[in-house]
Structures are given as structure tokens and as C-alpha cells.
Design an enzyme around this catalytic site. Structure first.
Site, short mmCIF file in Angstrom:
data_model
loop_
_atom_site.label_atom_id
_atom_site.label_comp_id
_atom_site.label_asym_id
_atom_site.label_seq_id
_atom_site.Cartn_x
_atom_site.Cartn_y
_atom_site.Cartn_z
N LYS A 125 4.20 0.73 9.84
CA LYS A 125 4.38 1.94 9.03
C LYS A 125 3.86 3.17 9.75
O LYS A 125 4.40 4.25 9.62
CB LYS A 125 3.65 1.77 7.69
CG LYS A 125 4.47 0.98 6.69
CD LYS A 125 3.92 1.11 5.29
CE LYS A 125 2.78 0.16 5.09
NZ LYS A 125 2.36 0.04 3.68
N ARG A 168 4.80 -12.73 9.67
CA ARG A 168 5.57 -11.55 9.33
C ARG A 168 6.87 -11.51 10.12
O ARG A 168 7.02 -12.16 11.15
CB ARG A 168 4.76 -10.28 9.51
CG ARG A 168 4.22 -10.02 10.89
CD ARG A 168 3.58 -8.63 10.97
NE ARG A 168 2.56 -8.40 9.97
CZ ARG A 168 2.46 -7.29 9.23
NH1 ARG A 168 3.32 -6.31 9.37
NH2 ARG A 168 1.50 -7.14 8.35
N GLU A 177 0.88 -1.15 0.00
CA GLU A 177 0.00 0.00 0.00
C GLU A 177 0.93 1.22 0.00
O GLU A 177 1.82 1.31 0.85
CB GLU A 177 -0.86 -0.03 1.26
CG GLU A 177 -2.05 0.87 1.16
CD GLU A 177 -2.84 0.92 2.45
OE1 GLU A 177 -3.33 2.00 2.77
OE2 GLU A 177 -2.94 -0.12 3.13
P1 ATP Z 1 -0.37 -1.58 6.61
O1 ATP Z 1 -0.67 -1.74 8.05
O2 ATP Z 1 -0.22 -0.17 6.17
O3 ATP Z 1 -1.20 -2.44 5.70
P2 ATP Z 1 1.74 -3.39 5.98
O4 ATP Z 1 3.02 -3.51 6.73
O5 ATP Z 1 0.82 -4.54 5.90
O6 ATP Z 1 1.08 -2.11 6.54
P3 ATP Z 1 1.64 -3.28 3.10
O7 ATP Z 1 2.08 -2.19 2.21
O8 ATP Z 1 0.21 -3.64 3.09
O9 ATP Z 1 2.12 -2.89 4.55
O10 ATP Z 1 2.54 -4.54 2.86
C1 ATP Z 1 2.84 -5.07 1.60
C2 ATP Z 1 3.15 -6.53 1.73
O11 ATP Z 1 4.24 -6.72 2.62
C3 ATP Z 1 1.95 -7.27 2.31
O12 ATP Z 1 1.78 -8.46 1.57
C4 ATP Z 1 2.36 -7.55 3.71
O13 ATP Z 1 1.78 -8.73 4.19
C5 ATP Z 1 3.89 -7.66 3.61
N1 ATP Z 1 4.52 -7.30 4.89
C6 ATP Z 1 4.32 -6.18 5.60
N2 ATP Z 1 5.03 -6.22 6.74
C7 ATP Z 1 5.69 -7.39 6.77
C8 ATP Z 1 6.59 -8.02 7.68
N3 ATP Z 1 6.95 -7.44 8.82
N4 ATP Z 1 7.09 -9.23 7.36
C9 ATP Z 1 6.74 -9.81 6.20
N5 ATP Z 1 5.90 -9.29 5.30
C10 ATP Z 1 5.38 -8.09 5.57
MG MG Z 2 -1.17 -4.26 4.66
#
Ligand code: ATP
Ligand code: MG
Length: 566
Positions: free
Chosen positions: A278, A268, A41
Site C-alpha cells: 500500500k 499472501r 487498515e
Molecule cells: P499494511 O502494510 O498497511 O498493514 P496490508 O497489505 O497488510 O498493509 P491490511 O489493510 O492490513 O493491509 O490488510 C487487510 C487484510 O488483507 C490483512 O488480513 C492482510 O493480511 C490481508 N492482505 C494484505 N495483502 C495481502 C495479499 N497480498 N494477499 C493476501 N492477503 C493480503
Molecule cells: Mg496489515
């Protein structure tokens, strides 16, 4: 050695996701196609957790000869910006992955999603709810208690269609109405209880501008986007496991084909001494606890890059930690270990003095200069050698000298002889102090027969010091970084704000350091090993007359120590 942690090349370990994919290939599912996607995102910069997901998605496609899309899930116009879209592309390329011509946006599907919503309304599967968000959420129930049906749930298709079209035309206030799916209010899965599909947002979108007043919810966009892109394996983090039945329900209603993206969830990445949300990282940036998203103390990819991390070390780390179904916490020293391992093999060596103490070599002829040979990297003979200038006045590290050394201190002290690396044996004869009693310089003599640092007669010295020639050295600023937080899990204390754990000493600036002059020609991000001190890289803030170095990591590897003790 067969220990896998000694390899710089990712070992391409298998994992439960790969096992499932191999089964799918074997069963001829999707005619053996493997197509993944990384779906950020664009509401912040990518961090090391995202790197795990990137390595997994792009790495999996690479491993099976498939494809990986980059898709921006840009369904929330109020938090998204072009700056993030650009930084995300830069970071993925930096890690060494490429989506080729497959960069998509959820907003590419806004029209299609809107058509689909209209279809659901016509089929009696969606309705406009005039209640506000708070009321709707109060009616949701709990996992063990069914929710309450909205009084607007049984509107006619005609009325719903009319209202939704007027929502779309901008006739209603934000928050006054939503479009909901008509599924059930009693499923134990809360996500299935008439979820919201569209909300009114009179916001400017970074790509569609002011075209839309209604925006699809993430959950309504994500699964269909995967479907329309032909994604075969939709790899995501564990929190989406409970969303899976809803994604499947939507795609079932599409009735376009039997093919379904297969969602697979993994845990994660969490790292010690780090926050990974974030929202929290944005708070650190906005409220200036750090100097921007690329502050070298940040766990963002731009921060790690500026700090001196290499893409290879991050990919290798990601491979090492593997993929699991259980949430856990990875020690940040493992990430640092992966970096040291890579830099040890690739970093140019240089001598640099961070806390200079002047040494005058009293028996070295005034005006004489010599060039002595030094090895650029003992791990890689292809990196060759260089010349280091030597003269009568040099700098050594202040803590390499003690006037009254304790028993275990083997470095320089009055009357004691040590080796200057690549140069000579020197002996300290005199300690010069100022009126405050502080040591200002040392007077030493050298043994001309020990040129190159070799013992002339087999006599031994117990220490080898790094040094620079005072006259030749370039003055630099060096920035020393420590952990940004002084707690292992700063976000893990329910009643304490994570910022309470910020380490007040996470940045220390040393303005007067001296380095071998050749570093003047370095380019930002070029990395070096300062002998005996650690790995450093040139910062973007450097100017031609004033190099600025970041300390990437000290030499000491606490991961290896931990492993050996366990
Ligand atoms: P938000 O809370 O803003 O959704 P997010 O960390 O999930 O934050 P995204 O931009 O939605 O951010 O994440 C993009 C991809 O990265 C998603 O598929 C998410 O599952 C993965 N991702 C995010 N944080 C982690 C993490 N700590 N470890 C592994 N994968 C992650
Ligand atoms: Mg997300």
C-alpha cells in the site's frame, strides 16, 4: 471438458484452512460456529491481494453457513482517512460480499482496551517507559541475544497508573513515553519482549476525533478485537505467525473465558509485474505516476474495476490460485485468463476500428444503405442479434492492408479479395496516396452476390476483416493499457527503486477510433468484445458526445499458450 480452468463458476476448492475448520466443527469446538473477519487498515485502497483475503474470509463463512465481519483496524490516526473507509466498503460489495450489520472498528474498542491496559498496570503486567523509541529498540536484542531490561521496568503500579493517566490526559509530549507490557526480555520471539501497548499521538482520529492522546498499537488491538467479536477463525497472512503467541498472551490476561479465536496463517498473493504494498501504491498516486487510485493500470480493485475486470473473474481467480503456506509469485496472465474466460461468455460483440483506413466501394450505389445481421455473442444465443449499417464508404484497420504483402500475410492487398464480416466480399483495385506517399484510402469493388459474407460460388477467401460504415460509426477515444511495470518483480530488487521499472508505454491514447453507433448508449463499465481486437469497456470519463473506451485485455491469451507449451 473436465478441466477445472474452463469453469466460470468458482470450483470451491478445499484447502488446508477448510480442513482445519472442518476438524473444529467435527470436534464441536465453539459449538460448531464459524465466524471470520476481514480486517483492513483504512490507510489505502484495497488491491488484488486483499481480494484474495476477502474471498477467503467471506467465502469460508459462506461455505460453512457462518458469518464474516468487516473490521477496520484503525489504530493509527496519522495515516487513516474516511475516503479509504468508504472505498473499502464499496470494493467489498462490488466483489459480491456482504458483512450485513457487522461492520466494526478497532476504535469501537478504544475504551475497553484502555480499561484493559489499566488492569494490566494494576496487576503489575504493564509499565510506563520514559525512554524514546530509538533507545527502546536498541535494547531489544536479537533473536539469539536477550534484550536489556528498561531502567523503568520495575516502577510501582501506583507510579505507572499515575503516569499512564497523565499520558492519557495529554500532559506529555509525543514520543516521550510509552506503555509497555511486562512479559520478558529474553524470549527468542522478539514480539514477546515487553512490546509497546500504547503510544502518545496528538492526532485527530477519523472517528474518535480529538478524544484520545494515546492510541493502542495494532498488536494490542487486533487479538482482543477478534476475541470480543467472537471470531472463531482469524485468518491472516504469514507475517503474523510470530505475533500469535503475543495475541494469545493478551487474551489470556483478559481472563474472560476459555474460548480463543484460532489464528490461521496463509501466504499472501504476489503477482508478476505488480507492486502490492500500500505504501508503494500510495507513492504512485501521490507523486502522480498514475492518475489516481482507480487508474486502470493499478492493481487496486477500483483500478481493476475501471479497467473492465468483473467481480466474477476476480473471485474465480482467487479460487484457482488456492491457499498455501508458502510464499510464491502468481503469473498475472492467470488473472487475465480468468477475465477473458468470463468476458468471452458475457461480452457483447461490436465492430470497431482503432486505426482507421478509409475504403471506398466504387461499385456500391451512392446513397444506398443496408442493414446487415450480426450476432451479439456466439457463446450465448440468448444475447440475440443486431443490425449493422453498411454503406459505400467504410473504415478498416490500417494494418489489415499491405501494399506489398509478405508471403504469410493473407489479409487485404492490391488485387486480393477478402471478406468483410457479416457484409460482402471485396477486392482491392486501387491504392490512393497523398503527396507524402502515405496511403489515404483504398478503392475496392464488392460482389453483391456475397451478401452476409457468404461465398456465392464456393470460392474461398483467406481473411475476414472487421469494419464500420464511415457515415454511421461513432468516433471514440480508446485507451490502450500495457503493464505498469516492465519487470516481473519490480519491488524485488534490493538496490533499485521500484519506480525505475515503470513502463513508459503503459498508456497509449488513440483519439480517432470508430465504432458501431449502438455503443453510444452504453453505460460506464459496460463491457464489449471489439471483434478481433480484445475486450473493452466504457470509461467514466465519457461524455454524451464522446465515448471513451478502455482496453481491458487483448484477445490473445498468453496463459493458455503457456499451459499448452508446458
Ligand atoms: P499494511 O502494510 O498497511 O498493514 P496490508 O497489505 O497488510 O498493509 P491490511 O489493510 O492490513 O493491509 O490488510 C487487510 C487484510 O488483507 C490483512 O488480513 C492482510 O493480511 C490481508 N492482505 C494484505 N495483502 C495481502 C495479499 N497480498 N494477499 C493476501 N492477503 C493480503
Ligand atoms: Mg496489515
Amino acid at each position: 471438458m473436465s478441466n477445472s480452468t474452463d469453469s466460470t463458476e468458482p470450483a470451491k476448492k478445499s484447502n488446508f484452512i477448510h480442513i482445519q475448520i472442518e476438524q473444529d466443527i467435527e470436534n464441536g469446538k465453539n459449538r460448531g460456529r464459524v465466524h471470520t473477519r476481514f480486517p483492513p487498515e483504512p490507510n489505502g485502497y484495497l488491491h488484488i491481494g486483499h481480494a484474495k483475503s476477502i474471498c477467503l474470509n467471506f467465502g469460508t463463512a459462506e461455505k460453512y453457513g457462518g458469518k464474516c465481519n468487516l473490521r477496520f483496524d484503525d489504530t493509527n490516526p496519522t495515516k487513516e482517512e474516511m475516503e479509504y473507509v468508504e472505498s473499502i466498503q464499496k470494493d467489498i460489495h462490488w466483489l459480491g460480499f456482504d458483512w450485513e450489520d457487522r461492520m466494526y472498528f478497532a476504535s469501537d474498542y478504544f475504551e475497553k482496551l484502555h480499561d484493559f491496559a489499566i488492569r494490566l498496570i494494576k496487576e503489575g503486567k504493564a509499565y510506563v517507559d520514559d525512554q524514546d523509541a530509538e533507545t527502546i529498540s536498541q535494547q531489544k536484542g536479537t533473536p539469539t541475544r536477550p534484550g536489556m531490561e528498561s531502567p523503568f521496568r520495575n516502577r510501582s503500579s501506583e507510579e505507572n497508573l499515575d503516569l499512564f493517566q497523565r499520558m492519557t490526559a495529554g500532559e506529555f509530549e509525543e514520543g516521550s513515553r510509552v506503555l509497555r507490557a511486562k512479559i520478558t526480555m529474553s524470549s527468542p520471539n522478539m514480539h514477546m519482549r515487553d512490546p509497546i501497548l500504547y503510544r502518545i499521538l496528538k492526532a485527530h482520529h477519523h472517528r474518535t476525533g480529538d478524544k484520545w492522546c494515546v492510541y493502542p498499537m495494532y498488536d494490542f488491538a487486533h487479538g482482543q478485537s477478534d476475541f470480543w467479536e467472537g471470531i472463531t477463525h482469524s485468518i491472516c497472512t504469514l507475517e503474523f505467525e510470530v505475533h500469535r503467541p503475543l495475541y494469545d498472551w493478551f487474551v489470556d490476561q483478559l481472563q474472560e473465558s476459555d474460548y480463543r479465536p484460532r489464528q490461521i496463517e496463509f501466504a499472501r498473493l504476489n503477482l508478476t509485474y505488480t507492486v502490492m504494498s500500500k505504501r508503494k501504491l500510495l507513492e504512485l498516486v501521490k507523486d502522480k505516476y498514475v492518475n489516481g487510485w482507480d487508474d486502470p493500470r493499478m492493481p487496486t480493485l477500483s483500478g481493476l474495476r475501471r479497467r473492465g475486470f468483473t467481480p466474477e473473474s476476480i473471485r474465480n481467480f482467487s479460487d484457482r490460485i488456492g491457499v498455501t503456506k508458502v510464499d510464491g509469485m502468481i503469473d498475472v496472465s492467470l488473472l487475465e485468463h480468468s477475465l477473458r474466460e468470463h468476458l468471452n461468455k458475457t461480452a457483447q460483440r461490436v465492430m470497431g476500428v482503432l486505426d482507421p483506413l478509409k475504403v471506398v466501394i466504387t461499385n456500391y450505389p451512392e446513397g444506398l444503405e443496408e442493414e446487415l445481421g450480426a450476432i451479439n455473442n456466439p457463446e450465448d444465443e440468448n444475447m440475440g442479434s443486431r443490425k449493422v449499417q453498411f454503406s459505400r464508404e467504410i473504415y478498416i484497420e490500417r494494418d489489415d492492408f499491405m501494399e506489398n504483402p509478405p508471403r504469410k500475410f493473407f489479409r487485404l492487398a492490391p488485387g486480393r479479395e477478402v471478406r468483410l464480416r457479416y457484409a460482402y466480399f471485396i477486392t482491392c483495385n486501387e491504392v490512393i496516396k497523398n503527396e507524402k506517399g502515405e496511403i489515404t484510402e483504398l478503392h475496392c469493388t464488392y460482389d453483391p452476390a456475397s451478401k452476409g459474407g457468404n461465398s456465392p460460388d464456393g470460392r474461398k477467401v483467406k481473411a475476414t476483416l472487421h469494419w464500420v460504415s464511415a457515415k454511421h460509426a461513432v468516433k471514440s477515444e480508446v485507451r490502450l493499457y500495457d503493464r505498469l511495470f516492465n519487470d516481473e518483480d519490480p519491488a524485488g530488487h534490493p538496490d533499485i527503486d521500484f519506480k525505475e521499472f515503470l513502463n513508459p508505454d503503459s498508456l497509449k491514447i488513440l483519439p480517432d477510433c470508430y465504432l458501431e453507433p449502438f455503443v453510444k448508449d452504453a453505460k460506464p463499465l459496460d463491457h464489449f468484445q471489439f471483434e478481433r481486437l480484445g475486450y473493452f469497456n466504457l470509461d467514466y470519463d465519457s461524455t454524451p458526445g464522446k465515448p471513451i473506451f478502455n482496453r481491458t485485455v487483448p484477445l490473445r491469451d498468453s496463459w493458455v499458450k503457456m499451459k499448452n507449451n508446458s
